[in-house]
Design a protein around this motif. Structure first.
Motif, PDB file in Angstrom:
ATOM      1  N   ASP A 150       0.843  -1.184   0.000  1.00  0.00           N
ATOM      2  CA  ASP A 150       0.000   0.000   0.000  1.00  0.00           C
ATOM      3  C   ASP A 150       0.884   1.241   0.000  1.00  0.00           C
ATOM      4  O   ASP A 150       1.952   1.252   0.604  1.00  0.00           O
ATOM      5  N   SER A 151       0.424   2.306  -0.669  1.00  0.00           N
ATOM      6  CA  SER A 151       1.213   3.535  -0.715  1.00  0.00           C
ATOM      7  C   SER A 151       0.295   4.732  -0.878  1.00  0.00           C
ATOM      8  O   SER A 151      -0.655   4.695  -1.663  1.00  0.00           O
ATOM      9  N   SER A 152       0.578   5.787  -0.137  1.00  0.00           N
ATOM     10  CA  SER A 152      -0.186   7.026  -0.270  1.00  0.00           C
ATOM     11  C   SER A 152       0.311   7.787  -1.486  1.00  0.00           C
ATOM     12  O   SER A 152       1.505   7.827  -1.766  1.00  0.00           O
ATOM     13  N   ILE A 153      -0.614   8.399  -2.235  1.00  0.00           N
ATOM     14  CA  ILE A 153      -0.278   9.188  -3.424  1.00  0.00           C
ATOM     15  C   ILE A 153      -0.623  10.647  -3.165  1.00  0.00           C
ATOM     16  O   ILE A 153      -1.731  10.970  -2.752  1.00  0.00           O
ATOM     17  N   GLY A 156       2.203  16.939  -6.514  1.00  0.00           N
ATOM     18  CA  GLY A 156       3.141  18.037  -6.376  1.00  0.00           C
ATOM     19  C   GLY A 156       2.769  19.150  -7.326  1.00  0.00           C
ATOM     20  O   GLY A 156       1.590  19.405  -7.576  1.00  0.00           O
ATOM     21  N   GLU A 157       3.769  19.829  -7.887  1.00  0.00           N
ATOM     22  CA  GLU A 157       3.506  20.915  -8.827  1.00  0.00           C
ATOM     23  C   GLU A 157       2.983  20.368 -10.154  1.00  0.00           C
ATOM     24  O   GLU A 157       1.890  20.718 -10.598  1.00  0.00           O
ATOM     25  N   ASN A 158       3.748  19.490 -10.783  1.00  0.00           N
ATOM     26  CA  ASN A 158       3.337  18.872 -12.047  1.00  0.00           C
ATOM     27  C   ASN A 158       3.556  17.364 -12.035  1.00  0.00           C
ATOM     28  O   ASN A 158       3.510  16.721 -13.081  1.00  0.00           O
ATOM     29  N   THR A 159       3.808  16.819 -10.859  1.00  0.00           N
ATOM     30  CA  THR A 159       4.167  15.411 -10.736  1.00  0.00           C
ATOM     31  C   THR A 159       3.420  14.777  -9.577  1.00  0.00           C
ATOM     32  O   THR A 159       3.186  15.425  -8.564  1.00  0.00           O
ATOM     33  N   HIS A 160       3.033  13.519  -9.752  1.00  0.00           N
ATOM     34  CA  HIS A 160       2.493  12.765  -8.628  1.00  0.00           C
ATOM     35  C   HIS A 160       3.656  12.174  -7.829  1.00  0.00           C
ATOM     36  O   HIS A 160       4.723  11.888  -8.367  1.00  0.00           O
ATOM     37  N   TRP A 161       3.406  11.977  -6.546  1.00  0.00           N
ATOM     38  CA  TRP A 161       4.423  11.417  -5.652  1.00  0.00           C
ATOM     39  C   TRP A 161       3.787  10.338  -4.802  1.00  0.00           C
ATOM     40  O   TRP A 161       2.637  10.461  -4.386  1.00  0.00           O
ATOM     41  N   ARG A 162       4.546   9.282  -4.544  1.00  0.00           N
ATOM     42  CA  ARG A 162       4.041   8.228  -3.666  1.00  0.00           C
ATOM     43  C   ARG A 162       5.016   7.991  -2.522  1.00  0.00           C
ATOM     44  O   ARG A 162       6.227   8.173  -2.664  1.00  0.00           O
ATOM     45  N   VAL A 163       4.463   7.593  -1.396  1.00  0.00           N
ATOM     46  CA  VAL A 163       5.282   7.279  -0.232  1.00  0.00           C
ATOM     47  C   VAL A 163       5.951   5.928  -0.452  1.00  0.00           C
ATOM     48  O   VAL A 163       5.304   4.952  -0.829  1.00  0.00           O
ATOM     49  N   SER A 211       8.646   9.317  -3.745  1.00  0.00           N
ATOM     50  CA  SER A 211       9.220   8.990  -5.049  1.00  0.00           C
ATOM     51  C   SER A 211       8.298   9.512  -6.143  1.00  0.00           C
ATOM     52  O   SER A 211       7.073   9.420  -6.024  1.00  0.00           O
ATOM     53  N   PRO A 212       8.847  10.078  -7.249  1.00  0.00           N
ATOM     54  CA  PRO A 212       8.007  10.672  -8.294  1.00  0.00           C
ATOM     55  C   PRO A 212       7.415   9.619  -9.227  1.00  0.00           C
ATOM     56  O   PRO A 212       8.031   8.594  -9.509  1.00  0.00           O
ATOM     57  N   VAL A 213       6.201   9.904  -9.716  1.00  0.00           N
ATOM     58  CA  VAL A 213       5.546   9.047 -10.708  1.00  0.00           C
ATOM     59  C   VAL A 213       5.017   9.931 -11.831  1.00  0.00           C
ATOM     60  O   VAL A 213       4.127  10.737 -11.597  1.00  0.00           O
ATOM     61  N   PRO A 214       5.553   9.851 -13.073  1.00  0.00           N
ATOM     62  CA  PRO A 214       6.688   9.007 -13.467  1.00  0.00           C
ATOM     63  C   PRO A 214       8.014   9.582 -12.978  1.00  0.00           C
ATOM     64  O   PRO A 214       8.052  10.653 -12.373  1.00  0.00           O
TER      65      PRO A 214
END
Length: 244
Positions: A150-153, A156-163, A211-214
């Protein structure tokens, strides 16, 4: 290392392109954070003078402050792990002299131009939300998708981030966080563990790491590495954009 890397170039070529990509990203960062002060510190073990001069000249020509720290007294210069650990230790010791945020970067991570700005936007936002310092990665490590965690999403400014709870040794954090976990960091860089980053992962059990996605950078690991290349990134385009 003796294993083949993607593109099968000399090791120095990955380092030069890493530097080129960071310079581009630092220039983009200055446009978006106009009051920011940026300093490059090169911590090096046994590189030829010609390579070091090339790197330092390139950075200085772009108007950035730069510092060169040679790591000396390596007992086994042919032992890759001993030299790696020596440079990592020196990086952590030097980080205590820094003023604010530190981005530790290994020498084979090629970055997108927007990487540093996106990381800083995320750092400001997440540290404010959670009222604490955090860890920010530039890489979306593919090996983290091999387990159904499981990971929280967050956005950010123009990027998704996950824990995430794991990373290699390329990460951004604050001087305060380095000082808080200094003993664990130095122990990691002194006594070899399996995995090497075991202490870093223990820190992530208590602190938040994103961590950034993508991915905002690619790790040019050997072609058969379990760490692999980040998904959904045009690797060849990023490689070509940062040619010397």
């Amino acid at each position: 290392q003796n294993k083949k890397r993607i593109f099968e170039e000399d090791k120095s070529e990955y380092t030069f392109r890493t530097i080129n990509s960071l310079i581009k990203s630092a220039n983009d960062l200055k446009k978006k954070f106009r009051a920011i002060k940026i300093k490059f510190t090169i911590v090096d073990v046994n590189s030829p003078d010609s390579h070091i001069n090339k790197i330092l000249s390139k950075i200085s020509e772009e108007g950035f402050e730069t510092q060169y720290i040679p790591v000396e007294n390596i007992q086994s210069p042919q032992n890759n792990m001993s030299t790696t650990m020596a440079s990592i230790r020196q990086s952590f010791y030097h980080a205590k002299k820094c003023k604010d945020l530190i981005y530790f970067v290994e020498d084979d991570y090629i970055h997108k131009a927007e990487s540093l700005a996106e990381m800083l936007f995320a750092y400001e936002k997440f540290s404010t939300i959670f009222k604490n310092e955090v860890f920010i990665l530039s890489t979306d490590y593919p090996y983290l998708y091999k387990r159904m965690n499981d990971s929280s999403i967050l956005i950010g400014e123009n990027t998704h981030w996950r824990v995430v709870k794991e990373s290699l040794l390329t990460f951004m954090t604050s001087k305060k966080m380095v000082e808080k976990h200094f003993e664990k960091l130095i122990e990691m860089a002194t006594n070899e563990n399996s995995p090497f980053e075991k202490n870093l992962h223990k820190i992530y059990e208590k602190e938040k790491c994103f961590s950034p996605v993508p991915s905002l950078s690619i790790h040019c690991a050997n072609i058969n590495s379990v760490f692999g290349l980040s998904p959904n990134v045009d690797v060849k385009k990023l490689w070509d954009q940062n040619k010397n």
